[in-house]
Enzyme design. Structure first.
Site, PDB file in Angstrom:
ATOM      1  N   HIS A  76       0.815  -1.218   0.000  1.00  0.00           N
ATOM      2  CA  HIS A  76       0.000   0.000   0.000  1.00  0.00           C
ATOM      3  C   HIS A  76       0.846   1.265   0.000  1.00  0.00           C
ATOM      4  O   HIS A  76       0.454   2.271  -0.606  1.00  0.00           O
ATOM      5  CB  HIS A  76      -0.913   0.018   1.231  1.00  0.00           C
ATOM      6  CG  HIS A  76      -1.888  -1.103   1.260  1.00  0.00           C
ATOM      7  ND1 HIS A  76      -3.048  -1.113   0.518  1.00  0.00           N
ATOM      8  CD2 HIS A  76      -1.867  -2.284   1.936  1.00  0.00           C
ATOM      9  CE1 HIS A  76      -3.707  -2.232   0.728  1.00  0.00           C
ATOM     10  NE2 HIS A  76      -3.018  -2.965   1.590  1.00  0.00           N
ATOM     11  N   GLU A 148      -7.497  -3.901  -3.396  1.00  0.00           N
ATOM     12  CA  GLU A 148      -7.891  -4.670  -2.203  1.00  0.00           C
ATOM     13  C   GLU A 148      -9.200  -4.082  -1.703  1.00  0.00           C
ATOM     14  O   GLU A 148      -9.224  -3.241  -0.818  1.00  0.00           O
ATOM     15  CB  GLU A 148      -6.817  -4.640  -1.127  1.00  0.00           C
ATOM     16  CG  GLU A 148      -7.108  -5.632  -0.021  1.00  0.00           C
ATOM     17  CD  GLU A 148      -6.083  -5.612   1.095  1.00  0.00           C
ATOM     18  OE1 GLU A 148      -6.168  -6.483   1.983  1.00  0.00           O
ATOM     19  OE2 GLU A 148      -5.205  -4.741   1.102  1.00  0.00           O
ATOM     20  N   HIS A 234      -3.276 -12.264   1.647  1.00  0.00           N
ATOM     21  CA  HIS A 234      -2.663 -12.419   2.989  1.00  0.00           C
ATOM     22  C   HIS A 234      -3.347 -13.510   3.817  1.00  0.00           C
ATOM     23  O   HIS A 234      -4.064 -13.254   4.778  1.00  0.00           O
ATOM     24  CB  HIS A 234      -2.562 -11.106   3.753  1.00  0.00           C
ATOM     25  CG  HIS A 234      -3.781 -10.240   3.830  1.00  0.00           C
ATOM     26  ND1 HIS A 234      -5.025 -10.698   4.165  1.00  0.00           N
ATOM     27  CD2 HIS A 234      -3.911  -8.898   3.644  1.00  0.00           C
ATOM     28  CE1 HIS A 234      -5.878  -9.700   4.186  1.00  0.00           C
ATOM     29  NE2 HIS A 234      -5.226  -8.595   3.864  1.00  0.00           N
ATOM     30  N   ARG A 245     -12.850 -29.345  11.209  1.00  0.00           N
ATOM     31  CA  ARG A 245     -14.163 -29.609  10.608  1.00  0.00           C
ATOM     32  C   ARG A 245     -14.662 -28.438   9.771  1.00  0.00           C
ATOM     33  O   ARG A 245     -15.683 -28.565   9.091  1.00  0.00           O
ATOM     34  CB  ARG A 245     -15.192 -29.928  11.706  1.00  0.00           C
ATOM     35  CG  ARG A 245     -14.992 -31.297  12.348  1.00  0.00           C
ATOM     36  CD  ARG A 245     -16.161 -31.685  13.234  1.00  0.00           C
ATOM     37  NE  ARG A 245     -16.289 -30.784  14.376  1.00  0.00           N
ATOM     38  CZ  ARG A 245     -15.653 -30.947  15.541  1.00  0.00           C
ATOM     39  NH1 ARG A 245     -14.827 -31.976  15.703  1.00  0.00           N
ATOM     40  NH2 ARG A 245     -15.821 -30.093  16.520  1.00  0.00           N
ATOM     41  N   ASP A 265       6.392 -10.880   8.438  1.00  0.00           N
ATOM     42  CA  ASP A 265       6.968  -9.850   9.311  1.00  0.00           C
ATOM     43  C   ASP A 265       7.140 -10.340  10.735  1.00  0.00           C
ATOM     44  O   ASP A 265       7.630  -9.599  11.594  1.00  0.00           O
ATOM     45  CB  ASP A 265       6.124  -8.580   9.286  1.00  0.00           C
ATOM     46  CG  ASP A 265       4.708  -8.772   9.809  1.00  0.00           C
ATOM     47  OD1 ASP A 265       4.305  -9.941  10.062  1.00  0.00           O
ATOM     48  OD2 ASP A 265       3.984  -7.772   9.959  1.00  0.00           O
ATOM     49  N   ASP A 290       2.672  -6.134   2.239  1.00  0.00           N
ATOM     50  CA  ASP A 290       1.465  -5.483   2.765  1.00  0.00           C
ATOM     51  C   ASP A 290       1.852  -4.214   3.527  1.00  0.00           C
ATOM     52  O   ASP A 290       1.262  -3.872   4.548  1.00  0.00           O
ATOM     53  CB  ASP A 290       0.658  -6.427   3.651  1.00  0.00           C
ATOM     54  CG  ASP A 290      -0.760  -5.924   3.904  1.00  0.00           C
ATOM     55  OD1 ASP A 290      -1.222  -5.032   3.168  1.00  0.00           O
ATOM     56  OD2 ASP A 290      -1.412  -6.408   4.861  1.00  0.00           O
ATOM     57  N   LEU A 323      -4.440  -5.252  13.575  1.00  0.00           N
ATOM     58  CA  LEU A 323      -3.261  -5.086  12.721  1.00  0.00           C
ATOM     59  C   LEU A 323      -3.641  -4.341  11.456  1.00  0.00           C
ATOM     60  O   LEU A 323      -4.694  -4.591  10.857  1.00  0.00           O
ATOM     61  CB  LEU A 323      -2.656  -6.442  12.370  1.00  0.00           C
ATOM     62  CG  LEU A 323      -1.850  -7.135  13.475  1.00  0.00           C
ATOM     63  CD1 LEU A 323      -1.517  -8.566  13.073  1.00  0.00           C
ATOM     64  CD2 LEU A 323      -0.576  -6.371  13.781  1.00  0.00           C
TER      65      LEU A 323
END
Length: 419
Positions: A76, A148, A234, A245, A265, A290, A323
């Site tokens: 970005h 994105e 990502h 399951r 990272d 990212d 994050l």
């Protein structure tokens, strides 16, 4: 003096004695001859190497690794700039920074914004991409755009702005692609928002469709891959974790044989999971940064997609602790992957040829092979960057990745000061 861009035929060079990562397979002692592209490769196992040629300059890479330039398809921002700002000047600054860290190709990656803001970002990419061929300074080649969003799930929005999320709209994608000059390379979509996968079926004929920021279950994800999606954004972040399951997107991606992104990272994914993923998805991984504005910058307060982001010890989060991208470069990701236990040869592939292939550029970059673009890096044994070769133009590192000297001729040198 500003560096002068010289044509490949006039600047043919030989890189001698390097430990070269050849044909995306293994390291071999070899000599390379190149102009804008790699024109000849001679493995030195049983030969004395290329014959010296009058008028052809040489680089001695004895004791060094020679690898392809890195390809970041999900980044970005950096050095205070962001691809969503919508300025070609910001893209240029980012491009020069990336190249100084060994990333020779990249995809500006936008966030979830209004269509008006995204149109401005697309127009800036078009403007920058149209003029980058005339740039004399070391820079990374802008391959095209990774969108994105905004067609993501509110349940897994992460650091994406909720007010701009919307249902997949193919006509909007066409408008954005036209504004970029036809440069949309990839779009991230939440498949559960795409009724009967109508958008994915059409968009996958235009660009790579990646699943991400999604709460999709296994069946929905599998249907999306069958409809044409071919990548995962990502992985592990912005989606349900794998359950024995309820395998979700991760299990569906494994079964479908698609490529997946990893942020190496040390914050977004535990090193143990990096190792497990490499064992599961070998030869289908693309390392990404990212990165956001804070890459190459000090800790502090920044913004991402219109939201405030706080960076402490390199960790970027929203105010609630979510994050929000990373502060690393793709070269950092490669080194981290090796430190986490990924074999160097695999880590190189995951940061060069596989990302190039993911966005349809694998036929001309990402490998050291005859006919491929001469994007090369010379590293020491500790993987420190010493030389960047971008489309045949050679830059020597002096200092700690701060300044590169452009090798214009034997008698004059230009300097490209990079942040």
């Amino acid at each position: 003096m500003a560096p002068v861009r010289l044509s490949g035929k006039e600047t043919d060079m030989i890189l001698r004695n390097g430990n070269v990562f050849l044909n995306d397979r293994a390291f071999c002692p070899a000599d390379l001859e190149f102009g804008d592209t790699i024109t000849n490769i001679e493995v030195r196992t049983q030969t004395p190497g290329m014959v010296r040629q009058k008028g052809v300059r040489e680089i001695d890479a004895a004791g060094k690794y020679v690898i392809p330039g890195l390809v970041d398809i999900h980044t970005h921002g950096a050095v205070g700039m962001d691809a969503s700002d919508g300025t070609s000047e910001g893209l240029e600054k980012m491009s020069r920074f990336y190249a100084s860290r060994g990333i020779t190709s990249w995809c500006p990656t936008t966030m979830t914004l209004s269509e008006q803001e995204l149109m401005k970002a697309m127009e800036a990419v078009r403007e920058f991409a149209d003029r980058q061929g005339a740039m004399e300074e070391l820079h990374a080649d802008c391959l095209g755009v990774h969108l994105e969003g905004p067609f993501l799930s509110s349940a897994k929005k992460g650091a994406q702005a909720a007010e701009h999320l919307q249902k997949p709209d193919f006509e909007m994608l066409l408008r954005l692609n036209e504004a970029s000059g036809g440069r949309v390379r990839m779009i991230t979509v939440a498949p559960e928002e795409d009724k009967e996968f109508a958008f994915i079926r059409r968009a996958s004929k235009l660009c790579t469709v990646s699943l991400g920021h999604s709460g999709a279950d296994y069946e929905t994800a599998a249907g999306a891959f069958e409809a044409g999606a071919g990548h995962v954004t990502h992985m592990y972040n912005g989606m349900n974790g794998i359950h024995h399951r309820k395998p979700g997107i991760i299990g569906a991606a494994f079964d479908a044989g698609v490529t997946v992104e990893l942020i190496c990272d040390g914050l977004h994914i535990h090193p143990s999971v990096i190792r497990m993923t490499e064992a599961m998805f070998r030869n289908r991984i693309t390392l990404i940064s990212d990165s956001m504005r804070s890459a190459g910058m000090a800790d502090g307060e920044y913004s991402l997609g219109g939201q405030p982001v706080f960076v402490k010890n390199g960790k970027a989060t929203l105010e609630d602790g979510t994050l929000a991208g990373s502060s690393i470069t793709l070269m950092d990701a490669l080194r981290n992957a090796v430190h986490f236990g990924i074999p160097l040869e695999q880590a190189i592939r995951y940061a060069s040829s596989l990302p190039a292939e993911t966005i349809g550029a694998g036929g001309y970059l990402g490998k050291i092979s005859e006919g491929y673009r001469a994007d090369l890096l010379v590293l020491d044994q500790e993987l420190n960057l010493e030389i960047v070769i971008a489309e045949g133009n050679v830059y020597y590192c002096s200092g700690r990745h701060q300044t590169f000297t452009y090798d214009a001729s034997e008698h004059e040198q230009g300097f490209a000061k990079l942040l």
